[in-house]
Design a protein around this motif. Structure first.
Motif, short mmCIF file in Angstrom:
data_model
loop_
_atom_site.label_atom_id
_atom_site.label_comp_id
_atom_site.label_asym_id
_atom_site.label_seq_id
_atom_site.Cartn_x
_atom_site.Cartn_y
_atom_site.Cartn_z
N ALA A 115 0.79 -1.23 0.00
CA ALA A 115 0.00 0.00 0.00
C ALA A 115 0.82 1.28 0.00
CB ALA A 115 -0.94 -0.01 1.20
N GLU A 168 -7.79 4.09 -6.68
CA GLU A 168 -7.56 4.61 -5.34
C GLU A 168 -8.88 4.97 -4.68
OE1 GLU A 168 -5.51 8.40 -4.99
OE2 GLU A 168 -4.20 7.51 -3.47
N GLY A 215 -10.82 1.95 -3.82
CA GLY A 215 -10.29 1.34 -2.60
C GLY A 215 -10.76 2.04 -1.36
N ASN A 216 -10.86 3.39 -1.42
CA ASN A 216 -11.27 4.14 -0.24
C ASN A 216 -12.76 4.05 0.01
OD1 ASN A 216 -8.69 4.96 0.20
ND2 ASN A 216 -8.91 6.88 -0.92
N THR A 223 -15.12 1.61 -1.30
CA THR A 223 -15.88 0.37 -1.26
C THR A 223 -16.13 -0.07 0.17
OG1 THR A 223 -13.78 -0.73 -1.56
CG2 THR A 223 -15.29 -0.72 -3.44
N PRO A 234 -15.99 -1.23 3.52
CA PRO A 234 -14.77 -1.50 4.28
C PRO A 234 -14.70 -2.94 4.83
CG PRO A 234 -16.22 -0.02 5.48
CD PRO A 234 -16.81 -0.20 4.14
N ASP A 235 -15.79 -3.68 4.78
CA ASP A 235 -15.74 -5.06 5.24
C ASP A 235 -15.25 -6.00 4.15
OD1 ASP A 235 -16.54 -4.57 7.80
OD2 ASP A 235 -18.67 -4.65 7.30
N ASP A 236 -15.01 -5.39 2.98
CA ASP A 236 -14.50 -6.19 1.87
C ASP A 236 -13.18 -6.83 2.28
OD1 ASP A 236 -14.17 -7.29 -0.53
OD2 ASP A 236 -13.93 -5.42 -1.66
N ASP A 237 -13.02 -8.09 1.88
CA ASP A 237 -11.86 -8.86 2.29
C ASP A 237 -10.54 -8.32 1.76
OD1 ASP A 237 -12.07 -10.81 4.09
OD2 ASP A 237 -11.85 -12.49 2.70
N ALA A 238 -10.54 -7.94 0.51
CA ALA A 238 -9.28 -7.65 -0.16
C ALA A 238 -8.69 -6.34 0.30
CB ALA A 238 -9.50 -7.63 -1.66
N GLU A 239 -7.37 -6.19 0.10
CA GLU A 239 -6.69 -4.99 0.56
C GLU A 239 -7.01 -3.82 -0.36
OE1 GLU A 239 -2.52 -3.70 -0.16
OE2 GLU A 239 -2.22 -4.79 1.71
N SER A 240 -7.52 -2.73 0.21
CA SER A 240 -7.74 -1.47 -0.50
C SER A 240 -8.23 -1.62 -1.93
CB SER A 240 -6.44 -0.65 -0.50
OG SER A 240 -5.95 -0.56 0.77
N GLY A 241 -9.25 -2.39 -2.13
CA GLY A 241 -9.92 -2.41 -3.42
C GLY A 241 -9.39 -3.41 -4.41
N ARG A 258 -8.57 -7.05 -5.95
CA ARG A 258 -9.41 -8.23 -5.82
C ARG A 258 -8.81 -9.27 -4.85
NH1 ARG A 258 -7.78 -12.27 -10.74
NH2 ARG A 258 -7.46 -13.84 -9.15
N ASP A 308 -11.60 -10.03 10.90
CA ASP A 308 -10.96 -10.67 9.75
C ASP A 308 -10.78 -9.73 8.56
OD1 ASP A 308 -13.58 -10.61 9.08
OD2 ASP A 308 -13.83 -12.78 8.84
N VAL A 309 -10.76 -8.43 8.83
CA VAL A 309 -10.45 -7.49 7.76
C VAL A 309 -9.27 -6.62 8.20
CG1 VAL A 309 -11.28 -5.59 6.34
CG2 VAL A 309 -12.84 -7.41 7.03
N TRP A 310 -8.25 -6.53 7.37
CA TRP A 310 -7.07 -5.71 7.65
C TRP A 310 -6.98 -4.63 6.58
CZ3 TRP A 310 -3.36 -5.12 11.37
CH2 TRP A 310 -2.22 -4.40 11.01
N ARG A 311 -7.44 -3.42 6.96
CA ARG A 311 -7.33 -2.29 6.01
C ARG A 311 -6.96 -1.05 6.79
NH1 ARG A 311 -12.25 -1.99 1.90
NH2 ARG A 311 -10.88 -0.40 1.08
N LYS A 370 -9.75 -0.87 9.38
CA LYS A 370 -10.01 -2.11 10.13
C LYS A 370 -8.67 -2.76 10.43
CE LYS A 370 -14.60 -2.45 9.63
NZ LYS A 370 -15.64 -2.97 10.50
N SER A 421 -1.58 -11.37 0.36
CA SER A 421 -2.88 -10.72 0.47
C SER A 421 -3.43 -11.02 1.86
CB SER A 421 -3.80 -11.28 -0.61
OG SER A 421 -5.03 -10.64 -0.55
N PRO A 422 -3.99 -10.01 2.55
CA PRO A 422 -4.45 -10.26 3.93
C PRO A 422 -5.75 -11.06 3.97
CG PRO A 422 -4.89 -8.00 3.31
CD PRO A 422 -4.15 -8.62 2.17
N GLU A 423 -5.71 -12.27 3.49
CA GLU A 423 -6.90 -13.13 3.47
C GLU A 423 -6.59 -14.45 4.16
OE1 GLU A 423 -8.03 -13.72 -0.64
OE2 GLU A 423 -7.10 -11.81 -1.12
N TYR A 458 6.27 2.10 6.50
CA TYR A 458 5.49 3.32 6.26
C TYR A 458 4.33 3.49 7.23
CZ TYR A 458 2.31 -0.01 4.09
OH TYR A 458 1.49 -1.06 3.86
#
Lengths: 324, 592
Positions: free
Chosen positions: A51, A71, A74-75, A77, A79-86, A88, B53-56, B70, B235-237, B259
């Motif tokens: 990131a 970007e 990612g900001n 969508t 926030p409970d979405d599994d993937a990192e910052s948007g 897949r 279970d979400v890492w953001r 999260k 990937s954080p899954e 960072y």
């Protein structure tokens, strides 16, 4: 060797049976592998950067569909979405240009993005929206995914004599020559640079004060800064190599090191644009394209920003969806 | 007489002090990391942190603002557990049977060569295993993966399994060899076949050493960072089957440390705390298992009728696994040498590095030697003294022994990236607020302690009590007995401990990037200056794609150094042993 043979001879049939069983098992396993490997699988393997990466920032800011960039997606969508910052689910992440390039070089279904200067024969750069990434298309702005290499210094602390001289050198035409040598795109337009190109005259003797210069920041600029420092030492024979302390931990550490500078000897590097309201002095030393790369054996030669958006968000998962 | 008494007391104090330093080191690291992670945890919530279970993480976060992101690390916890279990299945099984093969089934010649090569494996930096996974294993599995890419749990488990092999094999082998020959002979005399004697008598007798080797293996697998980030996908899954991108706890730290904002940094330190808790739980579990075994004494079991005799299968397995391990060894070493040898040039090896010039690892070789000197000077005396304290000055099972031993188990389990974090926030600050060889040396020394203590202890244990009794009976004091009789007899084991330690220093990357510096630099100017070791140089060279060939060459150089070290140590150990046995023979002749 002889002992093994003796064992085989002595053990007779029993050992032969065992050896046969092992060979059979290995053959079956290899067969299964080969069979599975023959099955065509055109699933796209999405490769991205962590990131904080300046390369990723440049990529995510430009890749867009229907007016929404990666970007923003990612900001915004869920926030409970599994993937990192948007990106897949199941995307692969690497912390370096090298990681992405190696993955793309070895994976026939992989797609990723790296600095144009790092593209070599092991990967293939795609045309984006019909434009090949090159010095000309970057300078003219035709090639969409690009970013500046930024040199930053403190606004609040005055630079030491030697740091100020080094900064003069970085702003000079001599430095621009190094930029070209290092496969970055030389930038001379005063507006775009946020500083004019000057001529640098080396100092004949060491300036007053401590000679230490701390260089901190972006890993993408490592090679460039290395060459620049080398040239500076070559021009100024009084300067020792050990006076330079170089530490590369990413663009954001470059920014925070400049902000924390109380001595005036920190030169920061960032590989993404400074904001208009930046608290630091800065100028853009060069431009760099972010090339979209695939395996050299891939039949793909071009791609659009919309397609990239769909690939990275997971709307498109197979190469067949791109051709059609 | 008085001076002798003073000497006795003084050495007891010194040995005890060494053991206490080990405990202090553990407590300091724990307190430090826990204290630093509390503010972030209170902001995120412990439950949300562990079971979310979400890492953001937020892009820009400070403690005074509300958090939007999260910070759930359950997927990473699951990822770490799964990959470690996979590694133990692969490395534990392969390592155990290989050790049995080497200790009891192979010819001395095979054993010597095999042993050398496995020690070589221990010296290979994890970055190289990462290369191997990325360039050899993943393409191999990409064809059968439904995701079209081989990254994921399977390859990570395999690579980690190979990485823990040297640890498991070396220690298991030592403890198998330490089992008195009379056990084996007794079994044979009672009519057991060779493999029955080995699997039903020798192996159970060596159980504690084998378990210890697996604990160290678990520690290494769960703490591995640099190789994992090249093959897991990151990937954080949750790990999705055998293939599919996932992230481990250590990867989470190294990926985002550079960072992280305030809350995120706290969350990463908390990730370190979770890792520490894991290590503590693992140690506790193993402790329980071991004490359980002791209580249900083995005597009764031997009387029971044996229904199934697996020793024959065990024998076959030993041969097969040893074969597999040999093939893997040849593959990895061949891979590195074929890619690297053509690029080893005098220019690369011996010239000083100039900014902007051709890459050179001359400065890295010097920096590596300097780091080895510092860390060995600190860790070896301290480690040996602690081992002597544990084995010679305390009763078995006393509370102090338990505390020191669990402290050492914990130390051995702490992931190297956590040491790096600790070193960066303490030693680096103490030694002039900049990365330096001294700071790197101190950081690595703590890491080496468990390696030195454990191996020294094992070899001290293998010194027969009759030696001590004989020496004491002849009127020698305790100190004299330790220095003149016990330690010399244990010297070969101690040498192997030092070799393991040097191998570790040479191959570590993660803790040094933060403490010694990660940039290819000119010759180090002193211990307070920074520098990159060979392994770090290898990481730096490969990180910027341009120098991949030089990276492989560096990996070759590293392996050659480790090989040379091993050979030298082997020769020294052999000479010492012969000298020792020679003296013993002379003594015996005099007596009869």
């Amino acid at each position: 060797m002889y002992t093994t043979m003796a064992v085989i001879l002595k053990g007779g049939k029993k050992v032969m049976k065992k050896i046969f069983a092992v060979i059979l098992a290995i053959t079956l396993l290899t067969g299964a592998f080969a069979f599975a490997a023959c099955q065509p699988n055109d699933t796209i393997v999405v490769v991205g950067r962590e990131a904080s990466s300046g390369t990723r920032e440049a990529f995510d800011k430009v890749v867009a569909k229907d007016g929404m960039t990666l970007e923003e997606y990612g900001n915004e969508t869920n926030p409970d979405d599994d993937a990192e910052s948007g990106y897949r689910e199941g995307a692969l992440y690497f912390t370096s240009t090298s990681g992405v390039a190696s993955k793309v070089a070895t994976g026939k279904n992989a797609i990723g993005y790296i600095s144009l200067g790092s593209v070599d024969s092991t990967v293939k750069a795609l045309k984006v929206n019909g434009t090949e990434p090159s010095t000309e298309t970057v300078l003219s702005g035709e090639y969409p995914i690009q970013r500046p290499f930024v040199i930053m210094t403190s606004k609040t602390t005055a630079l030491t004599a030697v740091a100020a001289d080094f900064l003069n050198f970085l702003k000079s035409s001599t430095a621009q020559q190094i930029v070209t040598n290092e496969k970055a795109v030389s930038l001379t337009d005063e507006q775009q640079r946020n500083a004019p190109v000057t001529e640098y005259t080396p100092l004949t003797s060491a300036p007053q004060g401590d000679l230490t210069i701390n260089v901190r920041g972006s890993t993408s600029m490592a090679d460039l800064m290395d060459a620049l420092v080398g040239k500076y030492i070559e021009l100024n024979s009084w300067m020792q190599q050990s006076n330079f302390k170089i530490d590369l931990q990413g663009s954001s550490t470059g920014r925070s090191a400049v902000d924390a500078d109380t001595v005036g000897n920190v030169i920061g590097m960032a590989s993404s644009a400074e904001k208009a309201d930046t608290p630091r002095n800065y100028f853009n030393i060069a431009l760099d394209a972010v090339a979209v790369v695939v395996n050299p054996n891939s039949s793909l030669t071009q791609i659009t920003l919309e397609q990239l958006f769909d690939i990275y968000t997971g709307n498109i998962t197979k190469f067949s969806q791109l051709v059609g | 007489m008085v001076s002798a008494k003073v000497k006795e007391t003084l050495s007891k104090v010194l040995f005890t002090a060494a053991a206490i330093i080990c405990i202090v080191a553990v407590v300091t690291i724990f307190v430090f990391i826990v204290a630093k992670s509390i503010p972030a945890l209170s902001k995120i919530g412990v439950f949300d942190f562990i079971f979310g279970d979400v890492w953001r993480p937020d892009k820009e976060d400070v403690y005074d603002q509300a958090i939007n992101g999260k910070y759930g690390i359950l997927p990473m916890i699951v990822g770490s557990i799964f990959s470690t279990v996979g590694a133990i299945i692969v490395g534990g099984v392969l390592g155990f049977f290989t050790a049995v093969f080497l200790a009891r089934f192979s010819s001395p010649k095979v054993k010597k060569i095999f042993g050398t090569v496995i020690n070589l494996l221990a010296g290979i930096p994890s970055v190289v295993y990462g290369f191997f996974g990325m360039y050899v294993m993943i393409p191999l599995f990409s064809g059968i993966s439904p995701t079209a890419d081989g990254s994921g749990l399977l390859v990570t488990s395999l690579v980690l399994g190979i990485m823990i092999l040297p640890t498991v094999v070396a220690l298991s082998k030592t403890s198998l060899e330490a089992v008195p020959q009379s056990y084996y002979e007794g079994a044979r005399a009672l009519g057991a076949r060779h493999e029955q004697a080995v699997f039903r008598t020798v192996v159970p007798a060596a159980k504690s050493g084998i378990t210890a080797s697996v604990i160290l293996g678990v520690g290494r697998a769960i703490g591995e960072t640099m190789a994992v980030i090249m093959i897991a996908g990151n990937s954080p899954e949750y790990p999705d089957g055998l293939f599919g991108s996932f992230r481990t706890l250590t990867a989470n730290i190294v990926l985002e440390m550079g960072y992280a904002g305030e809350v995120q940094m706290g969350a990463l330190l908390s990730t370190g705390v979770i890792l520490l808790i894991f290590i503590a739980i693992i140690n506790l579990l193993f402790g329980l298992v071991m004490s359980d075994r002791k209580q249900h004494g083995s005597g009764r079991r031997h009387l029971r009728e044996i229904k199934y005799d697996f020793s024959k299968a065990g024998k076959v397995l030993s041969w097969v696994t040893a074969g597999i391990v040999a093939v893997v060894l040849v593959l990895i070493i061949g891979f590195v040498f074929i890619k690297g040898i053509p690029h080893i040039t005098p220019q690369l090896l011996f010239s000083d590095y100039k900014y902007g010039g051709e890459p050179s690892i001359g400065p890295a070789i010097v920096a590596t030697l300097m780091l080895i000197v510092i860390s060995i000077l600190i860790a070896v005396p301290l480690g040996i003294a602690t081992a002597v304290y544990l084995n010679e000055y305390t009763r078995r099972g006393s509370r102090m022994v338990k505390i020191v031993r669990s402290a050492i188990d914990v130390l051995s389990g702490i992931p190297s990236i956590v040491y790096g974090l600790f070193g960066a926030l303490t030693f680096v600050v103490w030694f002039g607020n900049t990365t330096s060889i001294l700071a790197g040396g101190f950081t690595v020394s703590i890491m080496l302690l468990p390696v030195v203590v454990r191996s020294t202890e094992e070899s001290l244990k293998s010194v027969p009590d009759s030696f001590r009794e004989g020496s004491l009976a002849l009127g020698a004091g305790k100190v004299r007995t330790i220095f003149k009789v016990v330690l010399p007899s244990a010297l070969p084991g101690i040498f192997s401990a030092i070799i393991l330690a040097v191998g570790r220093v040479v191959s570590e990357t993660a803790p040094l990037i933060w403490t010694m510096g990660s940039v290819i630099q000119p010759m180090p100017t002193g211990f307070l200056g920074g520098g990159a070791t060979l392994a770090v140089a290898l990481y730096a060279l490969s990180n910027e794609y341009r120098y991949m060939n030089e990276a492989y060459a560096t990996a070759c150089v590293l392996m050659i150094i480790v090989l040379a070290l091993n050979t030298a140590a082997g020769i020294i150990a052999y000479r010492l042993q012969r000298k020792l046995q020679g003296e013993k023979n002379v003594k015996r002749k005099k007596r009869y």
